[in-house]
Write a protein that holds these residues in place. Structure first.
Motif, short mmCIF file in Angstrom:
data_model
loop_
_atom_site.label_atom_id
_atom_site.label_comp_id
_atom_site.label_asym_id
_atom_site.label_seq_id
_atom_site.Cartn_x
_atom_site.Cartn_y
_atom_site.Cartn_z
N ILE A 199 -10.54 7.50 69.31
CA ILE A 199 -11.23 7.32 68.03
C ILE A 199 -11.54 5.82 67.85
O ILE A 199 -12.63 5.43 67.44
N THR B 77 -5.52 8.10 69.82
CA THR B 77 -5.98 9.48 69.66
C THR B 77 -7.33 9.69 70.33
O THR B 77 -8.29 8.99 70.05
N ASN C 9 -10.47 11.90 70.74
CA ASN C 9 -11.29 12.95 70.11
C ASN C 9 -12.68 12.36 69.86
O ASN C 9 -12.88 11.15 70.03
N CYS D 257 -14.44 12.56 66.93
CA CYS D 257 -14.78 12.49 65.49
C CYS D 257 -15.67 11.30 65.17
O CYS D 257 -16.58 11.40 64.33
N TRP E 16 -18.05 15.22 61.28
CA TRP E 16 -17.75 16.57 60.78
C TRP E 16 -18.83 17.05 59.84
O TRP E 16 -19.62 16.26 59.33
N PRO F 238 -12.99 11.60 58.80
CA PRO F 238 -11.89 11.08 57.99
C PRO F 238 -11.90 9.57 57.77
O PRO F 238 -11.76 9.10 56.64
N CYS G 203 -7.00 8.07 60.81
CA CYS G 203 -6.79 9.21 61.71
C CYS G 203 -5.30 9.49 61.79
O CYS G 203 -4.50 8.55 61.90
N ILE G 204 -4.90 10.78 61.76
CA ILE G 204 -3.47 11.10 61.89
C ILE G 204 -3.12 11.59 63.29
O ILE G 204 -2.00 12.03 63.54
N GLY G 205 -4.09 11.54 64.18
CA GLY G 205 -3.79 11.86 65.59
C GLY G 205 -3.72 13.33 65.89
O GLY G 205 -3.03 13.74 66.84
N CYS G 206 -4.49 14.15 65.16
CA CYS G 206 -4.29 15.61 65.24
C CYS G 206 -4.64 16.23 66.58
O CYS G 206 -4.28 17.37 66.81
N SER G 207 -5.34 15.52 67.45
CA SER G 207 -5.73 16.14 68.72
C SER G 207 -4.83 15.71 69.88
O SER G 207 -5.16 15.97 71.03
S1 SF4 Z 1 -6.79 13.24 62.55
FE1 SF4 Z 1 -7.95 14.60 63.91
S2 SF4 Z 1 -9.78 15.14 62.73
FE2 SF4 Z 1 -8.91 13.32 61.76
S3 SF4 Z 1 -10.00 11.59 62.73
FE3 SF4 Z 1 -8.10 11.92 63.88
S4 SF4 Z 1 -8.66 13.28 65.57
FE4 SF4 Z 1 -10.33 13.38 64.04
#
Ligand code: SF4
Ligand code: SF4
Length: 359
Positions: free
Chosen positions: A229, A269, A271, A273, A278, A285, A292-296
């Motif tokens: 990201i 992270t 991804n 995004c 989105w 976000p 970013c909370i690192g969801c991927s």
């Molecule tokens: S938390 Fe997930 S959805 Fe949000 S910016 Fe990070 S990778 Fe993308």
């Protein structure tokens, strides 16, 4: 270019030109040559609709909602018209025994050829009893469905890595699809939820080339997860200048400065995004003002500290596989090192934090 998919899209107001443009964009997102966009469109239009069986296990339905965007259908959702979605509990009209029979009939008829999509983790505790469908455990159903699948798509962080159900103390004994299935091609599309266009890209690649796209060490499509990201974040110039928001409503936040000190995990992270965004490219976000909370990344929930700044290189956040984190942290470390030089520095073995650098 003709075909049932084109007719269906046309009925929904998506013109042939829009579809071609969409495929060209998809090809470019996947770093494929421009000519592949047209080939993808033709392959998708002409393809015999492959059978897809979608098994939702221990999940929140967020992944299904993300893909279908039921509040505002998009081309990503409509693209499911190019497959024969033979089983998806949330979307199908059938219920109970009728639904189970439909799944078995599709599996029998398309044995060895169907694409299996799984969202949700698989609980192994108390013999899988934490999550059952029709009296059978998710584990049992997964093993049966995987046996006849040509390939498997693990949709979302729960299916890819165990996700939130697997977070400490993991009361149900949740595991990922790849923890169970070892003998089939599997592509992980993590995210909580995953980005819809990534799913479309993987499907389009599968229909065009008959194979899954190139994957990274975590089994994710490199085209969408090859960069962090942080690599593509539009706030990156502020990071490089050392301009950080200290609270969510200070002057720095209002100026759109970097959210690193507010806990952004973008540097570790992977991804898309920051580039794909989105809701049809509306925002994402970090653009909405939250880090970013690192969801991927694997085990992102246990990494926790969503509002605690990363500390590198001595204490990288414990999210992601060691290699991925090490690689990302190394990138951050380089950036830190450059800044550290300018600030005339700390000893190399010390934990370097932004606070240190600002002193
Ligand atoms: S938390 Fe997930 S959805 Fe949000 S910016 Fe990070 S990778 Fe993308
Ligand atoms: S730390 Fe977060 S907000 Fe700052 S540049 Fe990196 S990804 Fe963007």
């Amino acid at each position: 270019m003709q075909g049932p998919l084109i007719d269906t899209l046309a009925r929904r107001g998506v013109t042939r030109r829009t579809f071609l443009k969409y495929c060209a964009t998809l090809a470019s997102m996947m770093a494929l040559p421009p000519s592949v966009g047209r080939a993808m469109a033709e392959a998708m239009a002409a393809a015999k609709r492959p059978s897809v069986i979608w098994l939702p296990f221990q999940e929140c339905t967020g992944c299904t909602e993300s893909i279908t965007r039921s509040h505002s259908p998009t081309i990503e959702g409509m693209i499911f018209d190019m497959v024969s979605l033979d089983y998806q509990e949330t979307l199908m009209a059938a219920a109970g025994h009728q639904a189970e029979e439909a799944r078995h009939a599709a599996m029998k008829e398309n044995h060895g050829k169907y694409l299996l999509i799984v969202d949700g983790s698989i609980p192994l505790g108390i013999d899988g009893a934490y999550s059952c469908i029709g009296g059978r455990s998710n584990l049992d159903i997964l093993k049966e469905a995987a046996e006849g699948a040509a390939a498997i798509v693990a949709m979302g962080s729960c299916a890819s890595f165990g996700g939130i159900p697997k977070a400490n103390p993991n009361p149900t004994g949740a595991v990922s699809v790849s923890d169970i299935v070892k003998d089939k091609p599997i592509v992980n599309i993590p995210g909580c939820p995953p980005i819809p266009v990534v799913m479309t890209g993987v499907l389009a690649h599968y229909l065009t080339f008959g194979s899954l796209p190139e994957l990274d060490a975590q089994g994710r499509p490199k085209a969408f997860f090859g960069e962090t990201i942080h690599d593509r974040c539009y706030r990156r110039p502020f990071y490089d200048q050392g301009k950080f928001a200290k609270t969510f409503d200070d002057e720095g936040a209002r100026q759109g400065w970097c959210l690193f000190e507010l806990g952004c995990k973008g540097p570790v992270t992977h991804n898309a995004c920051a580039t794909v965004k989105w809701n049809g490219g509306t925002s994402w976000p970090v653009e909405s003002g939250h880090g970013c909370i690192g969801c991927s990344e694997p085990d992102f929930w246990d990494g926790g500290g969503f509002y605690k700044a990363l500390s590198v290189p001595a204490d990288p956040l414990k999210i992601g596989a060691a290699a991925a984190v090490a690689g990302a942290a190394a990138g951050v470390a380089v950036s830190f090192a450059n800044r550290a030089k300018k600030k005339a520095a700390k000893a190399a073995h010390e934990t370097t934090t932004l606070d240190d650098l600002e002193k």
